[in-house]
Design an enzyme around this catalytic site. Structure first.
Site, PDB file in Angstrom:
ATOM      1  N   LEU A 150       0.899  -1.059  -0.057  1.00 26.23           N
ATOM      2  CA  LEU A 150       0.080  -0.062   0.133  1.00 26.23           C
ATOM      3  C   LEU A 150       0.993   1.161   0.181  1.00 26.23           C
ATOM      4  O   LEU A 150       1.917   1.192   0.391  1.00 26.23           O
ATOM      5  CB  LEU A 150      -0.781   0.104   1.372  1.00 26.23           C
ATOM      6  CG  LEU A 150      -2.035  -1.091   1.444  1.00 26.23           C
ATOM      7  CD1 LEU A 150      -2.658  -0.855   2.651  1.00 26.23           C
ATOM      8  CD2 LEU A 150      -3.052  -1.062   0.287  1.00 26.23           C
ATOM      9  N   ASP A 151       0.669   2.219  -0.664  1.00 22.96           N
ATOM     10  CA  ASP A 151       1.247   3.657  -0.613  1.00 22.96           C
ATOM     11  C   ASP A 151       1.320   3.967   0.927  1.00 22.96           C
ATOM     12  O   ASP A 151       0.643   3.681   1.955  1.00 22.96           O
ATOM     13  CB  ASP A 151       0.431   4.735  -1.277  1.00 22.96           C
ATOM     14  CG  ASP A 151       0.203   4.381  -2.835  1.00 22.96           C
ATOM     15  OD1 ASP A 151       1.218   3.478  -3.324  1.00 22.96           O
ATOM     16  OD2 ASP A 151      -0.473   5.049  -3.440  1.00 22.96           O
ATOM     17  N   LYS A 152       2.411   4.680   1.264  1.00 22.34           N
ATOM     18  CA  LYS A 152       2.800   5.047   2.534  1.00 22.34           C
ATOM     19  C   LYS A 152       1.160   5.791   3.249  1.00 22.34           C
ATOM     20  O   LYS A 152       1.348   5.484   4.114  1.00 22.34           O
ATOM     21  CB  LYS A 152       3.891   6.145   2.479  1.00 22.34           C
ATOM     22  CG  LYS A 152       4.197   6.857   4.003  1.00 22.34           C
ATOM     23  CD  LYS A 152       5.442   7.818   3.700  1.00 22.34           C
ATOM     24  CE  LYS A 152       5.517   8.550   5.141  1.00 22.34           C
ATOM     25  NZ  LYS A 152       6.731   9.401   4.726  1.00 22.34           N
TER      26      LYS A 152
END
Length: 216
Positions: A52-54
């Site tokens: 997942l993106d940060k």
């Protein structure tokens, strides 16, 4: 370091709820990352299955062994595992339900990308920022057929409905208005539902929206 919530555990995997703002993988300049912090939490090395993106929060699968990581990565790639997200966007979609199929550029190459969406709610909000006095916030549920980097963010932005708080793919000036008037300070995107095969049957894991997204 806050503890990362574990929703499920067996001999192969953990199902966790990743907080927003935590990078999945460590590297140069990264103080905290999921692979390092969660390994310390459980007392052994863990292996990433997907990412997942940060700034995206929510459900993730983390494996206990390289063999388990390879198996679950293959399961996700085969679409047996179903992923659903909720995004709060600044704008409206032309249709309340549909599929987005625009290609996504990755490493200089055009890649096919497919995102199914359903608009679940729309809410009018007012700000005191000139040019953004009236904004529609749309709550959109998304299902991925492909898993390209930033796919959801790019697809929604291309359709005039960028995710609130997304300065990279969205509208920086609009986000500034939302930050000042509605205190929206981070990306409003969460992985809220995973359906996966466990013990010979489909099992569904679902979480509530994180506190920073409970505004609609």
């Amino acid at each position: 370091m806050n503890s990362i919530p574990v929703l499920y555990e067996d001999e192969e995997i953990y199902m966790i709820n990743k907080p927003a703002g935590l990078s999945v993988q460590g590297g140069q300049g990264v103080t905290h990352s999921l692979d390092n912090d969660f390994a310390k939490q459980v007392g052994c090395k863990v292996f990433l299955v997907h990412r997942l993106d940060k700034d995206t929060s929510g459900l993730m699968i983390v494996a206990k062994t390289p063999f388990a990581a390879a198996r679950w990565t293959k399961l996700i790639s085969s679409k047996i595992v179903k992923k659903e997200y909720i995004a709060i966007c600044a704008g409206t979609m032309k249709q309340k339900k549909g599929v987005i199929t625009e290609t996504v550029t990755q490493h200089g190459c055009e890649k096919s990308a497919v995102t199914y969406y359903t608009v679940e709610q729309e809410k009018q909000v007012q700000t005191e920022i000139e040019g953004f006095e009236n904004i529609t916030l749309s709550v959109i549920r998304l299902k991925l057929e492909t898993g390209r980097m930033h796919q959801i963010r790019i697809h929604l932005a291309k359709n005039g409905c960028p995710i609130a708080g997304d300065d990279q793919h969205g509208n920086f000036k609009l986000n500034k208005a939302l930050k000042k008037s509605l205190k929206i300070k981070q990306l409003l995107l969460a992985s809220v539902r995973l359906t996966l095969p466990l013990n010979g049957k489909e099992q569904v894991f679902e979480i509530e929206l994180p506190p920073h997204m409970k505004m609609c």
